[in-house]
Scaffold this motif. Structure first.
Motif, mmCIF file in Angstrom:
data_model
loop_
_atom_site.group_PDB
_atom_site.id
_atom_site.type_symbol
_atom_site.label_atom_id
_atom_site.label_comp_id
_atom_site.label_asym_id
_atom_site.label_seq_id
_atom_site.Cartn_x
_atom_site.Cartn_y
_atom_site.Cartn_z
ATOM 1 N N ILE A 124 0.639 -1.163 -0.080
ATOM 2 C CA ILE A 124 -0.840 -0.134 0.121
ATOM 3 C C ILE A 124 0.798 1.331 -0.253
ATOM 4 C CG2 ILE A 124 -0.257 0.065 2.272
ATOM 5 C CD1 ILE A 124 -3.153 0.091 0.206
ATOM 6 N N VAL A 125 2.208 0.499 0.782
ATOM 7 C CA VAL A 125 3.067 2.195 0.639
ATOM 8 C C VAL A 125 3.808 2.612 -0.603
ATOM 9 C CG1 VAL A 125 4.955 3.326 1.279
ATOM 10 C CG2 VAL A 125 3.733 2.001 3.140
ATOM 11 N N LEU A 127 2.516 1.906 -3.724
ATOM 12 C CA LEU A 127 1.065 2.039 -4.271
ATOM 13 C C LEU A 127 1.260 3.532 -4.537
ATOM 14 C CD1 LEU A 127 -1.042 0.931 -5.946
ATOM 15 C CD2 LEU A 127 -2.532 0.691 -3.525
ATOM 16 N N ALA A 128 0.927 4.006 -3.266
ATOM 17 C CA ALA A 128 0.832 5.298 -2.893
ATOM 18 C C ALA A 128 2.442 5.806 -3.623
ATOM 19 C CB ALA A 128 0.869 6.359 -1.391
ATOM 20 N N LEU A 130 3.339 5.047 -6.742
ATOM 21 C CA LEU A 130 3.079 4.870 -7.130
ATOM 22 C C LEU A 130 2.141 6.133 -7.787
ATOM 23 C CD1 LEU A 130 1.776 1.739 -9.445
ATOM 24 C CD2 LEU A 130 0.219 3.865 -9.860
ATOM 25 N N PHE A 131 1.058 6.373 -7.327
ATOM 26 C CA PHE A 131 0.238 7.929 -7.422
ATOM 27 C C PHE A 131 0.632 9.037 -7.066
ATOM 28 C CE2 PHE A 131 -3.439 5.079 -5.973
ATOM 29 C CZ PHE A 131 -3.874 4.886 -7.459
ATOM 30 N N LEU A 132 1.883 8.758 -6.136
ATOM 31 C CA LEU A 132 2.282 10.016 -6.707
ATOM 32 C C LEU A 132 3.618 10.334 -7.325
ATOM 33 C CD1 LEU A 132 2.960 12.480 -3.850
ATOM 34 C CD2 LEU A 132 4.719 11.475 -3.168
ATOM 35 N N ARG A 134 3.392 9.430 -10.560
ATOM 36 C CA ARG A 134 3.183 9.617 -11.515
ATOM 37 C C ARG A 134 1.907 10.545 -11.865
ATOM 38 N NH1 ARG A 134 3.355 6.532 -16.003
ATOM 39 N NH2 ARG A 134 3.413 5.076 -14.794
ATOM 40 N N GLY A 135 1.712 11.640 -10.804
ATOM 41 C CA GLY A 135 0.969 12.811 -10.032
ATOM 42 C C GLY A 135 2.372 14.009 -10.496
ATOM 43 N N LEU A 136 2.771 13.481 -9.632
ATOM 44 C CA LEU A 136 3.998 15.008 -9.977
ATOM 45 C C LEU A 136 4.437 14.911 -11.083
ATOM 46 C CD1 LEU A 136 6.127 14.213 -6.811
ATOM 47 C CD2 LEU A 136 4.615 15.638 -6.975
ATOM 48 N N TYR A 138 3.095 14.399 -14.420
ATOM 49 C CA TYR A 138 2.143 14.874 -14.953
ATOM 50 C C TYR A 138 2.026 16.286 -14.704
ATOM 51 C CZ TYR A 138 -1.297 11.404 -17.104
ATOM 52 O OH TYR A 138 -1.036 10.283 -17.907
ATOM 53 N N LEU A 139 2.032 16.801 -13.369
ATOM 54 C CA LEU A 139 2.292 18.126 -13.291
ATOM 55 C C LEU A 139 3.589 19.105 -13.580
ATOM 56 C CD1 LEU A 139 1.503 18.340 -9.074
ATOM 57 C CD2 LEU A 139 0.290 19.078 -10.683
ATOM 58 N N ILE A 142 2.246 18.198 -19.080
ATOM 59 C CA ILE A 142 1.506 16.812 -19.281
ATOM 60 C C ILE A 142 1.896 16.552 -20.273
ATOM 61 C CG2 ILE A 142 -1.204 16.505 -20.123
ATOM 62 C CD1 ILE A 142 -2.021 19.073 -17.681
ATOM 63 N N ASN A 246 4.222 2.464 -18.040
ATOM 64 C CA ASN A 246 2.869 2.351 -17.757
ATOM 65 C C ASN A 246 2.437 1.168 -17.286
ATOM 66 O OD1 ASN A 246 0.563 3.511 -16.944
ATOM 67 N ND2 ASN A 246 -0.112 3.935 -18.297
ATOM 68 N N GLU A 249 5.700 -1.411 -13.987
ATOM 69 C CA GLU A 249 6.083 -2.184 -12.707
ATOM 70 C C GLU A 249 5.628 -4.013 -12.343
ATOM 71 O OE1 GLU A 249 4.473 0.636 -11.890
ATOM 72 O OE2 GLU A 249 2.253 -0.054 -12.637
ATOM 73 N N GLU B 299 -4.808 16.254 -13.821
ATOM 74 C CA GLU B 299 -4.131 15.553 -12.994
ATOM 75 C C GLU B 299 -3.574 15.290 -11.634
ATOM 76 O OE1 GLU B 299 -3.325 18.326 -15.438
ATOM 77 O OE2 GLU B 299 -4.002 16.342 -16.767
ATOM 78 N N LEU B 302 -3.997 12.225 -8.473
ATOM 79 C CA LEU B 302 -3.127 11.366 -8.573
ATOM 80 C C LEU B 302 -2.818 11.975 -7.347
ATOM 81 C CD1 LEU B 302 -1.582 10.381 -12.133
ATOM 82 C CD2 LEU B 302 -3.015 8.750 -10.126
ATOM 83 N N VAL B 303 -1.722 12.993 -7.017
ATOM 84 C CA VAL B 303 -1.421 13.477 -6.010
ATOM 85 C C VAL B 303 -1.708 13.247 -5.235
ATOM 86 C CG1 VAL B 303 0.272 14.959 -5.243
ATOM 87 C CG2 VAL B 303 0.570 14.892 -7.617
ATOM 88 N N ALA B 306 -2.469 9.849 -3.703
ATOM 89 C CA ALA B 306 -1.488 9.326 -2.740
ATOM 90 C C ALA B 306 -1.044 10.032 -1.409
ATOM 91 C CB ALA B 306 -0.321 9.783 -3.933
#
Lengths: 345, 340
Positions: A124-125, A127-128, A130-132, A134-136, A138-139, A142, A246, A249, B299, B302-303, B306
């Motif tokens: 789960i850690v 996984l977070a 993973l989100f973080l 990819r989100g960063l 994108y930030l 894009i 994408n 993993e 976008e 996602l952050v 998380a």
């Protein structure tokens, strides 16, 4: 558990992996003309250099019974950071590369610390993570950023000749990482602690091994490998893009499993994971040579292989447990029946 | 009331919705337009339907200390299977036979997928995360195999009703969710199945020794999860009138796990809260809607997710509570949830 297993059992999965690789290669060579060339073989390394690097880091994580889902996203983030710093901030590559490597290493360190200090499941850690990551990515941007830097160009296009064929610089990097991985796993205290944690974390703690430090280091190392793989991937694609890698993993975990590492930890080899990656590479090559098969067959083939290996490993574990139990003349219920409650979810 | 497990999730949900009111005064208004109710709230319910369904199935799996990573792929497979049947050219909108064939095949396929996971976990003893990983990878391949790598477009009107139609002025998908939720609640709260699931989740070996058939309970839970994911996939593909083997239901497994965790179900198994999960799924959906409506780049989603996952997991970790929160537990809890 590990100590009582005989050598035969320990080596069996990796022998199967090597055998499978050779069989698949022979199958390809007999079926397609031109498959049996040294360049096709070396291309396996060229096209999968980043996967090899990832697999080395992931092997250590899985050896301890953990998992790192964030590696694919870290590749995307690293490629994005590198591309942004090079193209938009106009920094020198000599500055960009260390910064990019720090990205994944830091994230891995954070993952490791949360997993160890707060005792939350690695699944789960990361996984977070993973989100973080990819989100960063994108930030940052894009859109995809193409890289036109002379140094990156050089890294991407230089060919190192071997006989009639060639390899890329990335392959050299990957092989160096593999050597470091093998050294760490088999010739250092760190490596022995990793295997001990995978065998039984509690025993490792009782033996006075630095379990916490090792666990944090492992996730940091995996993060570092992911960043390095991200750079190699950037050399390969010559662009930064938040959608890069994408789902990679899963490919990495699949290679490690196919490479003979037990997902419950404690058993496996870095070299096995490399062969696992090569097997994935051979599947892709066969599908390309076949021409009429579509790309999704790769996914199905990988799924089937992972299944085969996992079932095979289960049978091995159950068998060796039954043998042990019979040998000790003391049938331990918990070990002789397949455990339902699993170790790391 | 504060003691209730649902209090914090509901508070977060209400806060997110109120935040919307701040940016869009008409956020809560529900109008009758063209014979059905429309409005942002209805929209959240409608769009959140697949996620709620999948999260319900996931809750029961997680209650047995397992996990089902394959739900996203099952969504894609079910959508592809249904679309394969109803996207054939020349289907008459008057005949309902293709509709029911599509539904039966899609649900059948997803039940088989769930059974596959369940057998691997319960009979062969593979770790759930690995067992379901296989289908997570291979499932997308199978979905693409069914759609032949294309995005199938559906022009068959009755099928669109499932995810886009209206009944009693409300979107039909809401009724499907309500039915599945009622079924799950009935089975787990009015029969002993819920107790069995919790028992297997806290200690499968002890449950077996007390005479429970742990293996079949595990199998059943995975089948139910596959079933829920299949219906979710049907709603999703029907809603957009298309099936995309590659991207349909992407990241759904993660969203569903997140919804379950937010709802107060521990990943260690043994306890579960179906209503909490529903609220958790609604929180995720409103978060997405909010991010779009406020005009933050999507976008960031996602952050934000998380950060939410981390906070919720940290709050669930006994070590974290002991080490960091200490005596300030209740206050910090409030603050952290407020951020989420």
């Amino acid at each position: 558990m590990l100590k009582r297993l005989n050598i035969n059992y320990k080596h069996l999965p990796i022998l199967v992996t090597v055998g499978l690789f050779i069989l698949m290669y022979i199958f390809g060579s007999m079926r397609y003309t031109g498959f049996m060339s040294s360049q096709v073989f070396l291309n396996l390394f060229i096209n999968n250099a980043f996967l090899i690097i990832l697999a080395v880091g992931m092997t250590f994580v899985i050896l301890t019974g953990g998992i790192d889902l964030s590696v694919g996203s870290v590749i995307a983030l690293t490629s994005m950071v590198a591309a942004d710093l090079i193209m938009n901030a106009q920094l020198s590559p000599w500055l960009v590369i260390p910064i990019s490597l720090l990205v994944g290493t830091t994230l891995g360190l954070i993952n490791g610390c949360i997993i160890h200090f707060f005792n939350i499941q690695p699944f789960i850690v990361t996984l977070a993570g993973l989100f973080l990551a990819r989100g960063l990515a994108y930030l940052i941007n894009i859109e995809s950023i193409a890289i036109t830097d002379p140094f990156f160009d050089f890294m991407a296009k230089t060919r190192i000749p071997i006989g009639d064929s060639f390899i890329s610089i990335s392959v050299v990097i990957a092989l160096v990482v593999v050597l470091i991985g093998v050294y760490l796993a088999h010739y250092t205290n760190f490596g022995r602690t990793v295997y001990a944690i995978g065998g039984s974390e509690q025993s490792a703690v009782l033996m006075g091994l630095p379990v916490g430090r090792t666990k944090i280091l492992i996730y940091t190392f995996s993060g570092f490998c992911a960043s390095l793989a991200g750079l190699v991937f950037t050399f390969y694609m010559l662009s930064g893009y938040a959608l890069h890698a994408n789902g990679m993993e899963l490919d990495v975990i699949a290679s490690v499993v196919i490479g003979g590492t037990l997902l419950t930890g404690g058993v496996g080899y870095v070299a096995g994971s490399v062969i696992g990656v090569l097997i994935l590479g051979v599947i892709q090559t066969i599908i390309i040579f076949e021409g009429t098969l579509s790309s999704w067959w790769t996914k199905i083939a990988i799924g089937v292989l992972v299944l085969a290996f996992i079932v095979f490993q289960r049978i091995l574990v159950v068998r060796s447990n039954v043998k042990k139990a019979a040998g000790a003349n003391n049938v331990d219920i918990k070990e002789s029946s397949p455990p339902l409650k699993t170790k790391s979810m | 009331m504060i003691k209730s497990r649902l209090f914090w999730p509901i508070l977060v949900l209400v806060l997110i919705l109120l935040l919307n009111l701040f940016f869009d005064p008409g956020f809560f208004s529900v109008e009758v337009r063209g014979g059905h109710l429309t409005g942002s709230l209805i929209d959240i319910l409608n769009r959140g339907a697949p996620l709620i369904l999948i999260a319900i199935g996931m809750t029961l799996v997680i209650a047995t200390a397992g996990i089902d990573l394959s739900v996203g792929s099952v969504v894609a497979m079910a959508g592809a299977m249904a679309a394969f049947v109803v996207s054939k050219p020349g289907l008459s909108d008057d005949s309902l036979v293709p509709l029911f064939t599509a539904l039966a095949l899609a649900i059948g396929l997803s039940v088989v997928a769930g059974m596959w996971n369940g057998l691997l976990v319960s009979r062969i003893g593979v770790q759930p995360i690995v067992a379901t990983l296989i289908l997570m990878v291979a499932g997308r391949g199978i979905a693409q195999l069914i759609t032949n790598g294309q995005i199938l477009t559906i022009y068959y009107e009755p099928y669109s009703f499932v995810g886009g139609g209206y009944l009693l002025m409300l979107p039909f998908s809401i009724f499907i969710v309500a039915a599945v939720l009622a079924l799950a609640l009935f089975l787990t709260r009015k029969t002993s199945i819920g107790l069995f699931i919790e028992s297997v989740g806290s200690n499968p070996e002890a449950s077996r020794l007390t005479g429970l058939n742990s293996k079949n309970i595990l199998l059943m839970v995975y089948i139910f999860s596959g079933f829920c994911a299949g219906i979710g996939g049907i709603i999703l593909s029907s809603n957009v009138s298309a099936a995309d083997g590659n991207n349909a239901g992407l990241w759904f497994e993660l969203d569903a796990i997140l919804a379950v965790v937010i709802g107060g179900t521990s990943l260690m198994g043994g306890k579960f809260h179906l209503m909490g999960t529903v609220i958790g799924a609604l929180i995720i959906q409103s978060l997405t809607t909010t991010i779009y409506s406020i005009g933050i780049p999507p976008e960031v989603n996602l952050v934000v997710k998380a950060v939410v996952v981390l906070i919720v997991c940290l709050l669930q970790s006994p070590e974290f509570r002991k080490k960091v929160l200490g005596g300030l537990k209740s206050k910090a809890n409030r603050d952290a949830k407020g951020v989420a």
